[in-house]
Design a protein around this motif. Structure first.
Motif, mmCIF file in Angstrom:
data_model
loop_
_atom_site.group_PDB
_atom_site.id
_atom_site.type_symbol
_atom_site.label_atom_id
_atom_site.label_comp_id
_atom_site.label_asym_id
_atom_site.label_seq_id
_atom_site.Cartn_x
_atom_site.Cartn_y
_atom_site.Cartn_z
ATOM 1 N N VAL A 205 6.497 2.724 4.182
ATOM 2 C CA VAL A 205 5.417 2.953 3.229
ATOM 3 C C VAL A 205 5.076 1.619 2.566
ATOM 4 N N GLY A 206 3.803 1.303 2.506
ATOM 5 C CA GLY A 206 3.393 0.053 1.884
ATOM 6 C C GLY A 206 3.368 0.148 0.372
ATOM 7 N N LYS A 207 3.700 -0.953 -0.284
ATOM 8 C CA LYS A 207 3.614 -1.034 -1.747
ATOM 9 C C LYS A 207 2.678 -2.178 -2.115
ATOM 10 N N GLU B 17 -9.269 5.484 -1.415
ATOM 11 C CA GLU B 17 -9.706 5.617 -2.803
ATOM 12 C C GLU B 17 -10.148 4.237 -3.267
ATOM 13 N N ALA B 18 -11.457 4.083 -3.528
ATOM 14 C CA ALA B 18 -12.038 2.746 -3.712
ATOM 15 C C ALA B 18 -12.544 2.521 -5.127
ATOM 16 N N SER B 19 -12.511 1.249 -5.521
ATOM 17 C CA SER B 19 -13.097 0.821 -6.787
ATOM 18 C C SER B 19 -13.559 -0.622 -6.619
ATOM 19 N N ILE B 20 -14.314 -1.097 -7.576
ATOM 20 C CA ILE B 20 -14.752 -2.495 -7.583
ATOM 21 C C ILE B 20 -14.252 -3.097 -8.890
ATOM 22 N N ILE B 21 -13.337 -4.052 -8.816
ATOM 23 C CA ILE B 21 -12.676 -4.575 -10.004
ATOM 24 C C ILE B 21 -12.457 -6.081 -9.869
ATOM 25 N N ASP B 22 -12.063 -6.699 -10.986
ATOM 26 C CA ASP B 22 -11.663 -8.108 -10.968
ATOM 27 C C ASP B 22 -10.251 -8.200 -10.385
ATOM 28 N N LEU B 23 -10.108 -8.975 -9.319
ATOM 29 C CA LEU B 23 -8.820 -9.132 -8.657
ATOM 30 C C LEU B 23 -8.292 -10.544 -8.880
ATOM 31 N N ASP B 24 -7.022 -10.623 -9.239
ATOM 32 C CA ASP B 24 -6.357 -11.908 -9.395
ATOM 33 C C ASP B 24 -5.436 -12.110 -8.203
ATOM 34 N N THR B 25 -4.136 -11.795 -8.361
ATOM 35 C CA THR B 25 -3.182 -11.872 -7.256
ATOM 36 C C THR B 25 -2.763 -10.454 -6.860
ATOM 37 N N VAL B 26 -2.864 -10.164 -5.573
ATOM 38 C CA VAL B 26 -2.486 -8.858 -5.041
ATOM 39 C C VAL B 26 -1.289 -9.079 -4.124
ATOM 40 N N SER B 27 -0.175 -8.396 -4.390
ATOM 41 C CA SER B 27 1.041 -8.597 -3.604
ATOM 42 C C SER B 27 1.413 -7.315 -2.859
ATOM 43 N N PHE B 28 2.097 -7.491 -1.710
ATOM 44 C CA PHE B 28 2.429 -6.383 -0.834
ATOM 45 C C PHE B 28 3.876 -6.504 -0.351
ATOM 46 N N ASP B 29 4.560 -5.367 -0.270
ATOM 47 C CA ASP B 29 5.808 -5.255 0.476
ATOM 48 C C ASP B 29 5.975 -3.798 0.881
ATOM 49 N N THR B 30 7.174 -3.381 1.319
ATOM 50 C CA THR B 30 7.334 -2.024 1.833
ATOM 51 C C THR B 30 8.606 -1.366 1.315
ATOM 52 N N ILE B 31 8.624 -0.035 1.390
ATOM 53 C CA ILE B 31 9.828 0.755 1.176
ATOM 54 C C ILE B 31 9.892 1.786 2.312
ATOM 55 N N THR B 32 10.951 2.584 2.354
ATOM 56 C CA THR B 32 11.003 3.702 3.315
ATOM 57 C C THR B 32 11.018 5.007 2.553
ATOM 58 N N PHE B 33 10.490 6.061 3.222
ATOM 59 C CA PHE B 33 10.462 7.387 2.617
ATOM 60 C C PHE B 33 10.630 8.417 3.729
ATOM 61 N N PRO B 34 11.359 9.533 3.470
ATOM 62 C CA PRO B 34 11.579 10.526 4.524
ATOM 63 C C PRO B 34 10.348 11.373 4.803
#
Length: 314
Positions: free
Chosen positions: A132-134, A294-311
């Motif tokens: 699952v992405g975070k 699910e979309a919006s239009i906003i001011d973006l600075d830094t967007v970070s990504f990593d993952t977890i697991t889920f059953p």
């Protein structure tokens, strides 16, 4: 089939009755008849318009021994997943797709027909840990099952979600055409923007004219388009596709190369594929962004990504 505390197969159905312009409710009525005929133990609840009410419903009704089955669109299962994670609940979850895009069901190879999907879930599916992405946006964390899009694809999703055309196409069972209908509008409106991309905290790359940036570990986006064919829900890694804009015609050609099996898009200097466990993208501009549709239009600075697991039951 399941073993352990889930051996008795107790189900907790969560139904979004308005998903797919009523397909969620129609699918539930058929599945409910099957459950009653087969004397299967279950409870069911309908979703509310707001996440807080849905969270209270789950906390007040969910048994630790139950398997959750969501009937709705990708946005519905995204919301339920976020509630479970935020509340530290680990009940396995499965999905009967009743929305417009249904990319997550494709990614885990669930049948598109609701009754066939239920039969597969009940008789064949096993509990597996799925990646699952975070995403962290402006200090707010969210989890996603399909993808996060910034720029062009998010512009398409935003326009579609704010149009009556989506409801009409869902009503006549042509929901897969929703996003294609807003392709040209997004191509005209969306402007390029610079991004600074950091992969796994080490490799840094600057893209001066980003037009589309999609982060995923699923093959599909936009209702069935194979954006990253080699991506898998079982890999603890994520992919990023960045398309830079030269001209509108040039971008269109590169985009078609990406989604159609015509020619390897990596031959284009404006097409970039990043692969890793953690991404950090610095944008510093006002942009459309979507998380699982699910979309919006906003001011973006830094967007970070990593993952977890889920059953998941898949």
């Amino acid at each position: 089939m399941f073993g352990g505390k889930y051996g008795r197969k107790k189900y907790f159905f969560i139904i979004n009755p308005i998903a797919g312009n009523g397909r969620g409710l129609a699918a539930w009525k058929k599945i409910r008849n099957t459950l009653q005929e087969q004397n299967i133990s279950y409870i069911h609840k309908y979703t509310f318009p707001d996440q807080k009410s849905n969270q209270e419903m789950i906390l007040n009704s969910l048994d630790p021994n139950q398997i959750i089955v969501v009937l709705g669109g990708d946005g519905t299962i995204n919301e339920i997943l976020n509630i479970l994670i935020d509340c530290h609940l680990k009940n396995p979850i499965s999905y009967i797709a009743c929305g417009s895009g249904n990319d997550f069901a494709r990614a885990i190879s669930l049948p598109s027909n609701p009754l066939k999907a239920w039969e597969y879930i009940h008789h064949q599916a096993t509990i597996k840990n799925i990646c699952v992405g975070k995403v962290k946006i402006n200090d707010i964390e969210r989890y996603f099952l399909n993808n996060v899009g910034i720029g062009f694809d998010a512009r398409i999703v935003y326009s579609a979600n704010h149009s009556k055309l989506k409801m009409l196409l869902n009503k006549i069972h042509l929901g897969a055409l929703v996003y294609a209908s807003f392709f040209l509008k997004a191509l005209i409106i969306q402007k390029f923007f610079p991004t600074l991309f950091k992969n796994d905290g080490t490799s840094v790359q600057k893209y001066k004219k980003t037009f589309l940036c999609t982060i995923t570990n699923r093959p599909f986006f936009g209702g069935g388009v194979k954006l990253v064919p080699e991506a898998s829900v079982f890999n603890q890694s994520i992919d990023a596709i960045i398309l830079e804009k030269s001209t509108k015609l040039g971008f269109l050609i590169n985009f078609l190369r990406t989604i159609l099996p015509l020619k390897n898009p990596s031959n284009s200097k404006n097409w970039h594929h990043q692969y890793g466990k953690e991404f950090k993208i610095t944008i510093n501009s006002h942009q459309p962004i979507h998380i699982d549709g699910e979309a919006s239009i906003i001011d973006l600075d830094t967007v970070s990504f990593d993952t977890i697991t889920f059953p998941f039951l898949a």
